[in-house]
Design an enzyme around this catalytic site. Structure first.
Site, PDB file in Angstrom:
ATOM      1  N   CYS A 172      33.039  48.300  52.812  1.00  0.00           N
ATOM      2  CA  CYS A 172      33.032  47.585  51.541  1.00  0.00           C
ATOM      3  C   CYS A 172      33.106  46.093  51.862  1.00  0.00           C
ATOM      4  O   CYS A 172      34.066  45.638  52.480  1.00  0.00           O
ATOM      5  CB  CYS A 172      34.242  48.019  50.713  1.00  0.00           C
ATOM      6  N   CYS A 204      41.840  42.635  37.790  1.00  0.00           N
ATOM      7  CA  CYS A 204      41.355  42.509  39.164  1.00  0.00           C
ATOM      8  C   CYS A 204      42.002  41.329  39.892  1.00  0.00           C
ATOM      9  O   CYS A 204      42.029  40.211  39.374  1.00  0.00           O
ATOM     10  CB  CYS A 204      39.842  42.346  39.144  1.00  0.00           C
ATOM     11  N   CYS A 239      36.226  34.726  42.971  1.00  0.00           N
ATOM     12  CA  CYS A 239      35.313  35.250  41.945  1.00  0.00           C
ATOM     13  C   CYS A 239      35.617  34.516  40.651  1.00  0.00           C
ATOM     14  O   CYS A 239      36.757  34.170  40.383  1.00  0.00           O
ATOM     15  CB  CYS A 239      35.551  36.755  41.767  1.00  0.00           C
ATOM     16  N   GLU A 262      38.034  39.493  52.737  1.00  0.00           N
ATOM     17  CA  GLU A 262      38.499  40.811  53.166  1.00  0.00           C
ATOM     18  C   GLU A 262      37.355  41.823  53.086  1.00  0.00           C
ATOM     19  O   GLU A 262      36.493  41.735  52.218  1.00  0.00           O
ATOM     20  CB  GLU A 262      39.656  41.273  52.269  1.00  0.00           C
ATOM     21  N   CYS A 311      40.195  49.315  45.239  1.00  0.00           N
ATOM     22  CA  CYS A 311      39.409  48.535  44.263  1.00  0.00           C
ATOM     23  C   CYS A 311      40.287  47.528  43.542  1.00  0.00           C
ATOM     24  O   CYS A 311      41.335  47.885  43.012  1.00  0.00           O
ATOM     25  CB  CYS A 311      38.829  49.442  43.187  1.00  0.00           C
ATOM     26  N   CYS A 325      37.834  39.339  35.323  1.00  0.00           N
ATOM     27  CA  CYS A 325      38.257  40.659  34.811  1.00  0.00           C
ATOM     28  C   CYS A 325      39.780  40.750  34.857  1.00  0.00           C
ATOM     29  O   CYS A 325      40.404  40.408  35.862  1.00  0.00           O
ATOM     30  CB  CYS A 325      37.626  41.788  35.634  1.00  0.00           C
TER      31      CYS A 325
HETATM   32  N1  SAH Z   1      32.114  42.069  40.805  1.00  0.00           N
HETATM   33  C1  SAH Z   1      31.708  43.444  40.959  1.00  0.00           C
HETATM   34  C2  SAH Z   1      32.352  44.119  42.153  1.00  0.00           C
HETATM   35  C3  SAH Z   1      33.840  44.113  42.127  1.00  0.00           C
HETATM   36  S1  SAH Z   1      34.962  45.349  42.401  1.00  0.00           S
HETATM   37  C4  SAH Z   1      31.986  44.211  39.704  1.00  0.00           C
HETATM   38  O1  SAH Z   1      32.628  43.688  38.805  1.00  0.00           O
HETATM   39  O2  SAH Z   1      31.525  45.328  39.585  1.00  0.00           O
HETATM   40  C5  SAH Z   1      34.436  46.942  42.330  1.00  0.00           C
HETATM   41  C6  SAH Z   1      35.026  47.738  41.158  1.00  0.00           C
HETATM   42  O3  SAH Z   1      36.468  47.762  41.128  1.00  0.00           O
HETATM   43  C7  SAH Z   1      34.590  47.182  39.824  1.00  0.00           C
HETATM   44  O4  SAH Z   1      34.183  48.235  38.992  1.00  0.00           O
HETATM   45  C8  SAH Z   1      35.867  46.566  39.308  1.00  0.00           C
HETATM   46  O5  SAH Z   1      35.858  46.401  37.922  1.00  0.00           O
HETATM   47  C9  SAH Z   1      36.886  47.546  39.800  1.00  0.00           C
HETATM   48  N2  SAH Z   1      38.263  47.055  39.784  1.00  0.00           N
HETATM   49  C10 SAH Z   1      38.681  45.777  39.786  1.00  0.00           C
HETATM   50  N3  SAH Z   1      40.032  45.724  39.754  1.00  0.00           N
HETATM   51  C11 SAH Z   1      40.464  46.987  39.744  1.00  0.00           C
HETATM   52  C12 SAH Z   1      41.754  47.577  39.743  1.00  0.00           C
HETATM   53  N4  SAH Z   1      42.875  46.836  39.754  1.00  0.00           N
HETATM   54  N5  SAH Z   1      41.840  48.919  39.752  1.00  0.00           N
HETATM   55  C13 SAH Z   1      40.710  49.683  39.767  1.00  0.00           C
HETATM   56  N6  SAH Z   1      39.471  49.173  39.778  1.00  0.00           N
HETATM   57  C14 SAH Z   1      39.344  47.841  39.751  1.00  0.00           C
END
Ligand code: SAH
Length: 350
Positions: free
Chosen positions: A106, A120, A113, A93, A334, A117
């Site tokens: 984006c 996420c 992944c 996506e 995000c 986290c």
């Molecule tokens: N792998 C990278 C890029 C991923 S996403 C990273 O970890 O930075 C981009 C941002 O969105 C990251 O800061 C991630 O932690 C955040 N993110 C992930 N899930 C989220 C959610 N449910 N709500 C808000 N931010 C989130």
């Protein structure tokens, strides 16, 4: 992919590759332009090449398949989400966000992944595979073709951890900013990482001018570990040192991202601890009230509490903004992008 991936060769490499099959440099220039400026999808479209050459190219090379299978347009923001199918049935996506100052895309850097986290959606189901440089580039190319909009900013914040796909990611950055291609300014590119320390140091030495965003999410080692398994591997102190090195070497101020989770990391002690680690750093902080993911039970603080959190940090001298949520009605915000496969016809990696 069975044939060679022609969109992953940079300008010089394509010249060498074309010389290898007996084509002069001016042909290579034409082909590079078709691929990276005119954004051709098919060798047959390259009308200033002879039919014979087009067929030869078709026989030896492939233009990485990044084919749109769904396009969702947000009702609340000037935001669109695209679902693309890759050659092997993996689906990725990408999100287009229109701003008064230009259009931002984006992109995803991996199919799935493995960073895990907790809040996420992209990590549910783990990593399927890395994306090639061509597959990263062509997400932008396809969006530009499909919408007719020029893309001026790129954020590598879709599915995947770019520093877990380091070589392809760096090649992508060089190619998307190359003057022979889309020529997007490196200063208009931001890549977000969960904090893979050795690769932050490597990136600092690449001579690039991109903005690094570090997913912080907790101001202490303990807090961070609760939300991000990668913190078991790299201690917060090392992560912050790597960010300092990135700033020292590139002169680019690091952005710290902090997903605000109600009752987890939005407490007065979090403000104190954040202030302690960020006060002396020349940085910017981005608060992202956590977006809902149906498998998870995390909640965002209400907007008043988020604002209070922000204001207190600001009073303590931290340069902070709340990131405006974009495209959450189409699961495009995000952390809402997720791994998928083509429903029928899932071809496995060969
Ligand atoms: N792998 C990278 C890029 C991923 S996403 C990273 O970890 O930075 C981009 C941002 O969105 C990251 O800061 C991630 O932690 C955040 N993110 C992930 N899930 C989220 C959610 N449910 N709500 C808000 N931010 C989130």
């Amino acid at each position: 992919m069975n044939k060679r991936d022609i969109c992953s060769y940079d300008y010089e490499e394509l010249k060498e590759e074309m010389a290898r099959i007996g084509e002069p440099p001016f042909r290579s220039r034409q082909i590079y332009e078709w691929l990276h400026v005119k954004l051709a999808d098919d060798f047959q479209d390259m009308t200033n090449l002879s039919k014979k050459l087009r067929e030869k190219l078709d026989g030896e090379y492939e233009i990485a398949r990044v084919q749109m299978t769904e396009r969702q347009i947000s009702k609340t923001d000037p935001t669109e989400k695209f679902l693309f199918e890759l050659w092997d049935g993996n689906m990725i996506e990408s999100v287009l966000m229109k701003y008064p100052y230009g259009n931002s895309v984006c992109i995803s850097s991996q199919a799935g992944c493995r960073m895990g986290c907790r809040f996420c959606a992209s990590t549910i189901g783990g990593l399927n595979r890395n994306l090639t440089p061509s597959e990263m580039l062509r997400q932008i190319y396809q969006i530009q073709r499909l919408t007719g909009e020029r893309v001026s900013n790129v954020v590598v914040m879709g599915t995947g951890e770019p520093l877990d796909n380091y070589d392809n990611f760096v090649r992508f950055i060089r190619m998307v900013s190359d003057e022979h291609g889309l020529h997007i300014s490196q200063r208009s590119i931001t890549a977000s990482t969960c904090g893979i320390v050795p690769n932050i140091h490597r990136l600092a030495s690449e001579g690039l001018q991109i903005t690094l965003a570090l997913s912080l999410h907790g101001a202490t080692q303990e807090k961070r570990r609760q939300l991000m398994p990668v913190a078991d591997k790299y201690h917060l102190e090392e992560v912050l040192e790597a960010c300092d090195a990135y700033f020292r070497k590139t002169g680019r101020r690091v952005t710290f991202e902090y997903s605000l989770v109600a009752g987890v990391n939005d407490q007065p002690e979090d403000i104190r601890e954040l202030t302690a680690i960020l006060k002396e750093r020349n940085c910017h902080m981005n608060l992202i009230p956590v977006n809902p993911v149906k498998e998870r039970n995390y909640k965002k603080p209400n907007s008043k509490n988020a604002l209070v959190f922000k204001n207190k940090l600001e009073k303590n001298g931290i340069n902070v903004t709340i990131r405006r949520e974009r495209g959450s009605d189409i699961d495009g915000a995000c952390g809402q992008l997720r791994r998928r496969y083509a429903a029928a016809n899932v071809r496995r990696n060969r």
